[in-house]
Write an enzyme that holds these catalytic residues in place. Structure first.
Site, short mmCIF file in Angstrom:
data_model
loop_
_atom_site.label_atom_id
_atom_site.label_comp_id
_atom_site.label_asym_id
_atom_site.label_seq_id
_atom_site.Cartn_x
_atom_site.Cartn_y
_atom_site.Cartn_z
N ASP A 1 -4.78 0.98 -1.08
CA ASP A 1 -3.49 1.62 -1.27
C ASP A 1 -3.75 3.12 -1.36
OD1 ASP A 1 -1.08 2.63 -2.06
OD2 ASP A 1 -0.82 1.28 -3.78
N ASN B 1 -1.42 5.36 -1.00
CA ASN B 1 -0.24 5.99 -1.61
C ASN B 1 0.26 7.21 -0.85
OD1 ASN B 1 1.11 4.77 -3.86
ND2 ASN B 1 -0.85 4.83 -4.94
N HIS C 1 3.56 -5.31 -2.69
CA HIS C 1 2.82 -5.01 -1.46
C HIS C 1 2.53 -6.31 -0.71
CE1 HIS C 1 1.43 -0.79 -2.57
NE2 HIS C 1 1.87 -1.24 -3.72
#
Length: 274
Positions: free
Chosen positions: A160, A162, A265
């Protein structure tokens, strides 16, 4: 399980949004059915001793958990069906090595890492933390690539990140140009990671799906984001070019319905034909 099946390597990355919670919602069943050879988890949010046995040390997997020193925050894990030659937690950062954000393992011909980059929040210390992490981590990525190349190895950093890199990587990009995760400085940083003369890495999934919106990997639990596919693509396989060239299939394992989700997710799975 000591060898990859016919030299095919399948790697899955997923932010589990708390592994203890995910284990109760369907992750255990998903894990039992996955064909992945390597699994990178982010936002585990637990120490190993707090996890149920079926996810802490499932049969048939070699597992490294790297929890954050701050209880209940961050945490990354790496599962492999064969025992790694070496495992390293952190990337040599005084500030971040105990923050549960990076673990890497050496497997035959490739170093695979699980990354959970800080999420940030504009105008707060969390965004400053994210900026500091990005600065340190880009330098590490360059060094890692150079060391791996000298050793004849490829590198794959899953996780991840981000950051949605381009407009195609989030549904509502126009309303998020001043939001953490789509700030120009963040996008420029990821461009550096993916520029040959800078970071020298490749966005594997985008390489296989060059002209599509998404495929999105995260949908807010708020509103009807999942049902409307109003998502973000912030979970990546980022690799050295040699390995990226061997990627043959990329899939976002999006749940069929909202109630079937065990995280906000979805797993991102890539098959590499070695």
């Amino acid at each position: 399980m000591g060898r990859y099946r016919a030299r095919v390597l399948t790697v899955t990355s997923v932010n589990v949004n708390g592994l203890r919670a995910a284990a109760k919602k369907g992750f255990v069943e998903w894990l039992a059915g996955t064909s992945a050879d390597v699994l990178c988890l982010q936002e585990v949010r637990a120490e190993a001793k707090q996890l149920p046995d079926e996810v802490r040390a499932p049969e048939g997997w070699f597992v490294t958990h790297a929890p954050a020193a701050a209880k209940g925050r961050a945490g990354v894990s790496l599962y492999s069906r064969r025992e790694p030659d070496a495992v390293r937690i952190g990337f040599g950062s005084t500030e971040f090595d105990a923050s549960g954000r990076y673990v890497e393992a050496d497997l035959p011909g490739v170093t695979i890492a699980s990354l959970y980059l800080p999420s940030g929040e504009v105008g707060t210390p969390r965004q400053d933390e994210k900026d500091r992490f990005m600065t340190e981590f880009l330098a590490y990525l360059k060094d890692l690539r150079e060391r791996a190349a000298a050793d004849g190895r490829e590198v794959l950093v899953c996780g991840d990140w981000n950051i949605a890199h381009q407009q195609a990587d989030l549904k509502n990009w126009r309303s998020n140009t001043k939001s953490s995760g789509f700030l120009p400085v963040e996008r420029d940083w990821l461009t550096q990671v993916l520029t040959p003369e800078a970071g020298g890495y490749v966005d594997v999934v985008r390489g296989l799906h060059p002209d599509v919106a998404g495929p999105y990997t995260w949908w807010s639990y708020r509103g009807r984001a999942f049902d409307n596919d109003s998502g973000w693509r912030i979970d990546y396989h980022v690799s050295t070019p040699g390995l990226a060239a061997k990627a043959v299939k990329a899939t976002v394992e999006r749940a069929a319905t909202h109630p079937e989700r065990w995280s906000d997710h979805a797993p991102v799975t890539v098959v590499y034909d070695l």
